[in-house]
Enzyme design. Structure first.
Site, mmCIF file in Angstrom:
data_model
loop_
_atom_site.group_PDB
_atom_site.id
_atom_site.type_symbol
_atom_site.label_atom_id
_atom_site.label_comp_id
_atom_site.label_asym_id
_atom_site.label_seq_id
_atom_site.Cartn_x
_atom_site.Cartn_y
_atom_site.Cartn_z
ATOM 1 N N LYS A 56 0.865 -1.178 0.000
ATOM 2 C CA LYS A 56 0.000 0.000 0.000
ATOM 3 C C LYS A 56 0.903 1.231 0.000
ATOM 4 O O LYS A 56 1.933 1.245 0.676
ATOM 5 C CB LYS A 56 -0.879 -0.037 1.258
ATOM 6 C CG LYS A 56 -1.906 1.073 1.364
ATOM 7 C CD LYS A 56 -2.779 0.857 2.604
ATOM 8 C CE LYS A 56 -3.861 1.908 2.753
ATOM 9 N NZ LYS A 56 -4.706 1.666 3.946
ATOM 10 N N SER A 60 -9.625 1.649 3.013
ATOM 11 C CA SER A 60 -8.766 2.391 2.115
ATOM 12 C C SER A 60 -7.748 1.535 1.357
ATOM 13 O O SER A 60 -7.203 2.003 0.357
ATOM 14 C CB SER A 60 -8.018 3.488 2.885
ATOM 15 O OG SER A 60 -7.147 2.924 3.832
ATOM 16 N N SER A 65 -9.640 -0.600 7.224
ATOM 17 C CA SER A 65 -9.057 -0.411 5.892
ATOM 18 C C SER A 65 -8.368 -1.635 5.296
ATOM 19 O O SER A 65 -8.074 -1.639 4.105
ATOM 20 C CB SER A 65 -8.067 0.758 5.904
ATOM 21 O OG SER A 65 -8.768 1.969 5.866
#
Lengths: 488, 95
Positions: A79, A154, A178
């Site tokens: 990420k 996210s 997330s």
């Protein structure tokens, strides 16, 4: 043979047995990403040249016995809120334009030391603030399970890279769901470890008391193998717990386990299909020998306001470091220092980030601090106590991950409060610092995946994963794949 | 609670953000909705409950006070939008 379909552990085994070379599997993965990512946009930055060079290095290391990990040589991605030395790290924000850190996040260093091959950096909601990956400055990521569906957020890029077989595993971060909610929306497996289990050093912070890095992958086995590598104490993060790295050994171990089902979490707002699939999973575990028992946890009503007050307060403080002076975007023209700060921040942050910074500044401002921030910290204590009480009786808590399956693009973007309400089943777990795992448990009538959330007491990752592993031994939801659009 | 334009201006000033007029309008409406929703916490009596910052008991973590090399100056300045003589360059802060 389609290499992209292998699990991370299978890929690692084939590399170890010299059935394939690290360069071969890395090249194949990069080619696959080139064919698919125009359709999904999981990546912000692809590091093709670096990855190929790294593959050669890792191969040497495997051959000379430096790298012995079961995942040595296996291609993966991060990420884009984790620092990578010399590689763009954007947090999906304009304000970090051009930012190349000079050090690695510890979680990634640990993987590097185990012979990981980094393919690139994955899309996310800007500063991890969002539940759809639509707030990214670099554009949205698409869910492969349905036309025009969000991947969740996210860590949406991480989830899609796995669901579309672009990478064998990825790291995500979880402040209020997330990792877990995108795992549910994309039909993959992931865990938010106990707070402090994995070092946060080099993770660009959103809300430091809640943030935690965790692995996302295709099965409990893969995710456990990654967690073994990234966990452990780090002197550079004083909130990382002083415990050795995990050494998870998975076993079919669900007989006699007491699993609590909070009935208040199955009320209004929960989609019928999601409810059915999650309760079917509970039934399945019961048939496998677990003891399923319902209990009450009415504190759920207060979790979203508590979470958003605390998370926004910490965000407003954490994001004050972005000032146009030290790194990233700087406004081209300004009158004085304050003007430089204000313009760089106003032009550099997206609307959702500004909103959360402002909510945070408000709840911390004099006159409102006691009514909001202090109150939220008190309610947090109440929520933590409710979990403590539940874990006196249960080994795990079973629940939905999100009230719905993957939403249509744009559906929640215009109504922030509606988006916040979608986090109802995930945020309380960060407030209490607990480990929590999501595994696929079925599909709704439109064919979109449903995720089962299993939450455990602090530091019970192995126990929790045994339950999830047992479930995957008996089911094949995690093996189902979407139709992946490729360009020829 | 009613969120006024003055409050939005004050909060923006605290946050070092400047909103355009149309952004201000939507920020005010949305914040009002969100803050009012947060007020549901008032339904819960928390008299006598201690505020909890960390979910687990945290003690201060000490390390030995010994000299160690810190990050390299050039590395730290690598990403600076503007720099001069080995330092970050900023506009004049006082006359």
């Amino acid at each position: 043979m389609d290499l992209s379909k292998l699990s991370a552990l299978e890929a690692g085994r084939m590399i170890k047995n010299k059935e394939i070379s690290v360069a071969e599997i890395t090249k194949a993965a990069l080619e696959n990403i080139e064919k698919t990512d125009k359709n999904y946009h999981a990546f912000i930055t692809l590091c093709a040249d670096e990855a190929l060079k790294r593959a050669e290095e890792v191969q040497k290391g495997i051959d000379d016995g430096t790298y012995t990990s079961p995942l040595a040589g296996v291609p993966m991605a991060l990420k884009d809120n984790m620092c990578t030395k010399g590689i763009l790290t954007t947090c999906a924000s304009k304000i970090l334009t051009g930012f190349k850190p000079f050090y690695n996040a510890t979680a990634y260093s640990n993987l590097e030391n185990a012979g990981a091959v980094l393919l690139g950096k994955l899309n996310m909601d800007e500063f991890a603030m969002g539940s759809t990956t639509e707030t990214s400055y670099y554009g949205a990521t698409l869910n492969p399970w349905g036309e025009n569906r969000v991947p969740g957020g996210s860590s949406g890029g991480s989830a899609v890279a796995i669901a579309t077989d672009q990478v064998y595993y990825a790291l995500g971060s979880d402040t209020g769901g997330s990792i877990r909610q995108p795992c549910a929306f994309c039909g993959i497996t992931g865990i938010k470890p106990t707070y402090g289990r994995v070092s946060r050093y080099g993770l660009i912070p959103y809300a430091s008391s809640l943030d935690q890095i965790g692995p996302m992958g295709r099965s409990v086995g893969d995710v456990a193998a990654v967690l073994n590598i990234i966990s452990g104490h780090d002197p550079k993060d004083s909130t990382s717990v002083n415990m050795d790295a995990l050494n998870i050994t998975l076993k079919n171990d669900v007989k006699g386990k007491k699993i609590g089902v909070p009935t208040d979490w199955f009320g209004e707002g929960l989609e019928k299909d999601v409810k059915e699939k999650v309760l079917e999973a509970a039934k399945k575990l019961e048939n496998m020998g677990a003891i399923i028992e319902e209990f009450k946890m009415p504190e759920i009503e207060y979790v979203i306001p508590t979470y958003y007050i605390i998370a926004c307060a910490e965000a407003s403080s954490n994001l004050s470091r972005f000032d146009g002076v030290k790194y990233g975007y700087c406004t081209p023209s300004f009158d004085d220092l304050t003007d430089l700060y204000c313009k760089s921040r106003s032009e550099g942050f997206g609307m959702e980030v500004k909103r959360r910074i402002m909510i945070g500044a408000f709840v911390l401002s004099s006159g409102y601090y006691d009514a909001y921030y202090k109150k939220a910290l008190q309610v947090k204590a109440v929520i933590k106590k409710a979990f403590d009480k539940a874990f006196e009786k249960y080994d795990a808590i079973l629940s939905p991950t999100a009230p719905t399956t993957a939403l249509k693009m744009g559906e929640n973007l215009s109504d922030p409060l509606k988006m916040y309400l979608g986090d109802i089943y995930t945020v309380s777990i960060n407030l209490a610092g607990l480990p929590s795992m999501v595994i696929p448990c079925g599909f709704d009538k439109e064919g979109l995946p449903v995720g089962l959330q299993l939450t455990g007491k602090p530091f019970s990752e192995n126990e929790l994963m045994n339950i999830a592993y047992s479930f995957q031994k008996e089911t094949d939801f995690h093996l189902k794949k979407p139709v992946i659009k490729r360009e020829v | 609670m009613k969120i006024t334009d003055d409050m939005i201006d004050y909060i923006s000033e605290l946050a070092r953000l400047r909103l355009k007029d149309e952004e201000k309008e939507s920020a005010r409406n949305e914040m009002e909705k969100i803050i009012n929703y947060m007020d549901t916490l008032n339904q819960l009596d928390t008299t006598g409950i201690e505020a909890m910052s960390h979910a687990f008991p945290m003690k201060n973590v000490f390390r030995k006070d010994e000299v160690r090399p810190s990050a390299d100056r050039d590395d730290i300045l690598l990403n600076a939008p503007d720099k001069k003589n080995g330092a970050f360059k900023v506009p004049k802060t006082f006359e």
